[in-house]
Enzyme design. Sequence first.
Site, mmCIF file in Angstrom:
data_model
loop_
_atom_site.group_PDB
_atom_site.id
_atom_site.type_symbol
_atom_site.label_atom_id
_atom_site.label_comp_id
_atom_site.label_asym_id
_atom_site.label_seq_id
_atom_site.Cartn_x
_atom_site.Cartn_y
_atom_site.Cartn_z
ATOM 1 C CG HIS A 15 -1.657 -1.281 1.421
ATOM 2 N ND1 HIS A 15 -1.187 -2.251 2.283
ATOM 3 C CD2 HIS A 15 -2.769 -1.783 0.855
ATOM 4 C CE1 HIS A 15 -1.985 -3.306 2.242
ATOM 5 N NE2 HIS A 15 -2.959 -3.050 1.392
HETATM 6 FE FE1 FES Z 1 0.178 -1.904 3.740
HETATM 7 FE FE2 FES Z 1 2.811 -2.310 3.939
HETATM 8 S S1 FES Z 1 1.801 -0.565 3.247
HETATM 9 S S2 FES Z 1 1.221 -3.700 4.375
#
Ligand code: FES
Length: 187
Positions: free
Chosen positions: A152
């Site tokens: 993410h």
């Molecule tokens: Fe969501 Fe690493 S940014 S698990």
Amino acid sequence: MSADDTIDPSRRDFLYIATGMAGVVGAGALAWPFIDQMRPDASTLALSSVEVDVSSLTPGMSLTVKWRGKPVFIRNRTPEEIEVAQKVSLNELKDPLARNANLTSDAPANDLDRSAGEGKENWLVMIGVCTHLGCIPLGQQGEYGGWFCPCHGSSYDTAGRIRKGPAPENMAVPVFSFISDTKIRVG
Ligand code: FES
């Protein structure tokens, strides 16, 4: 498939070492589960501590060991990486705590307290799990030159501190110590 088939030449500094095995793999979120499945070694998982020979890690090299089922990143940082991290002031940090199990829980996330400490500032040992939802971040990538979690988009700096993205905390530093100049015990 040989290890060489999967290696990006620029990433040869990423080593994976587990009991009875030493090898080089392409680093990344996909590489870890793959290796994990190949080595379902229950005795390794159960080990409460692991001893790691870091004598082959010159500055700029990292290795990952498995400890209690989790990857632990060990990096011999370059002088540049240390300098950049030392220059960051605490109020620039999203998480101002060191998250270092070797220190008190309120220790600040300055570079020294994230590292192996006085005289060993070049060594960074931390659990290689993104503090957002648990992916394995990629080393020496991202905006801050530390680790980048592609799941993410969390960026960590060269001291493993979260700088951008949804992850709430710095990557955790486990209990560890140098048992000789070239050997680290994790756990
Ligand atoms: Fe969501 Fe690493 S940014 S698990």
